[in-house]
Design a protein around this motif. Structure first.
Motif, PDB file in Angstrom:
ATOM      1  N   LEU A  25       0.824  -1.204   0.000  1.00  0.00           N
ATOM      2  CA  LEU A  25       0.000   0.000   0.000  1.00  0.00           C
ATOM      3  C   LEU A  25       0.861   1.258   0.000  1.00  0.00           C
ATOM      4  O   LEU A  25       0.597   2.211  -0.748  1.00  0.00           O
ATOM      5  N   SER A  29       0.828   4.094  -2.809  1.00  0.00           N
ATOM      6  CA  SER A  29       0.174   5.353  -2.455  1.00  0.00           C
ATOM      7  C   SER A  29       1.145   6.517  -2.288  1.00  0.00           C
ATOM      8  O   SER A  29       0.819   7.652  -2.652  1.00  0.00           O
ATOM      9  N   ILE A  33       0.647  10.196  -3.866  1.00  0.00           N
ATOM     10  CA  ILE A  33       0.422  11.342  -2.990  1.00  0.00           C
ATOM     11  C   ILE A  33       1.456  12.433  -3.250  1.00  0.00           C
ATOM     12  O   ILE A  33       1.149  13.630  -3.238  1.00  0.00           O
TER      13      ILE A  33
END
Length: 289
Positions: A25, A29, A33
């Motif tokens: 994850l 991510s 981001i």
């Protein structure tokens, strides 16, 4: 699809599983981001802070510039056109051919299936394909992209298997009522096959939206280039070269990241609405060979 129950499992095993999921994850991510945060940051903050996940000074300047840039808007409209028209052509040709090959009474069916399977293992290659497109006078035309990727063999085979799973009783009763083969296809078969249709529509749409190499190969006019080509040109050139080529305005780091976000945004919006069709469409289409 059967779910896997983790209750009652070894705590060490659960820690390992959730730890690996957390690592995956973060690996996915954090870069996203960072790109999103950089697109909303000012150039001064980017130069001073380097890496950050939350900007101190939020600004829409990068997105505002892209929305006013003629080249970006032109490439965006080109990508939308290529995606809509290309996906429509893909689905019409793929579904019609898959439906025909799903009929056991079709003469030469085995030969056609073998030829389709053969193209999955061997292709003509880039140069022969380019020469064919050139001899057909399709260079610098969107048809060079639409026709060279009109039917994906894998999608065709899975969709053919999906059509074979439709009960023959429905088709026989429709024929008794005087329904033609084409009407049977559009009014009965297609509505029953919406999970598979939606799945492969998204697959084709993603492929068309991400078109890059074929656009470089077949389209000489920069005004016809899709968004992916514009994005690649913008990310690969140096700031000085871009500054000299785009009316004296420098594509800053924030502008580049904003272009990446806008390019990925349509697929991120559409994907959740069609995700529920994926498992059903793929599994039902793979029951028969």
């Amino acid at each position: 699809m059967r779910s896997y129950d983790l209750r009652g499992k070894d705590p060490v095993f659960l820690i390992l599983v959730y730890g690996l999921l957390l690592i995956f994850l973060l690996a996915i991510s954090v870069p996203f981001i960072y790109v999103l945060s950089t697109s909303f940051a000012s150039e001064e903050e980017i130069l001073s802070r380097g890496f950050f996940l939350i900007p101190d000074d939020w600004t829409w300047n990068a997105y505002g510039y892209l929305m006013e840039n003629h080249n970006f808007k032109q490439s965006m409209s080109n990508s939308i056109y290529m995606t809509v028209v290309g996906t429509t052509i893909n689905m019409i040709l793929t579904s019609l051919m898959a439906y025909g090959l799903s009929k056991s009474w079709l003469k030469g069916r085995r030969t056609l299936n073998f030829m389709i399977l053969f193209t999955m293992l061997f292709s003509g290659g880039m140069i022969p394909t380019y020469l064919i497109v050139k001899n057909l006078d399709l260079l610098n035309s969107y048809w060079s992209i639409f026709l060279t990727g009109a039917i994906a063999p894998f999608h065709l085979i899975v969709l053919r298997s999906f059509f074979q799973n439709i009960p023959r009783e429905l088709e026989e009763s429709a024929h008794i009522d005087g329904c033609s083969e084409l009407r049977l296809f559009w009014q009965i078969v297609i509505p029953l096959s919406m999970p598979a249709i939606a799945t492969f529509t998204l697959f084709y749409a993603v492929h068309n939206w991400n078109t890059y190499f074929n656009a470089i190969l077949y389209l000489n006019d920069s005004n016809m280039w899709p968004l992916q080509v514009f994005l690649r040109q913008m990310l690969s050139q140096s700031d000085q070269a871009i500054e000299a080529s785009v009316s004296g305005y420098e594509f800053t780091q924030a502008v580049r990241m904003a272009a990446v976000i806008i390019t990925a945004l349509p697929l991120l919006i559409v994907y959740p609405f069609l995700q529920k069709y994926f498992n059903k469409g793929m599994l039902l289409g793979s029951v028969k060979g």
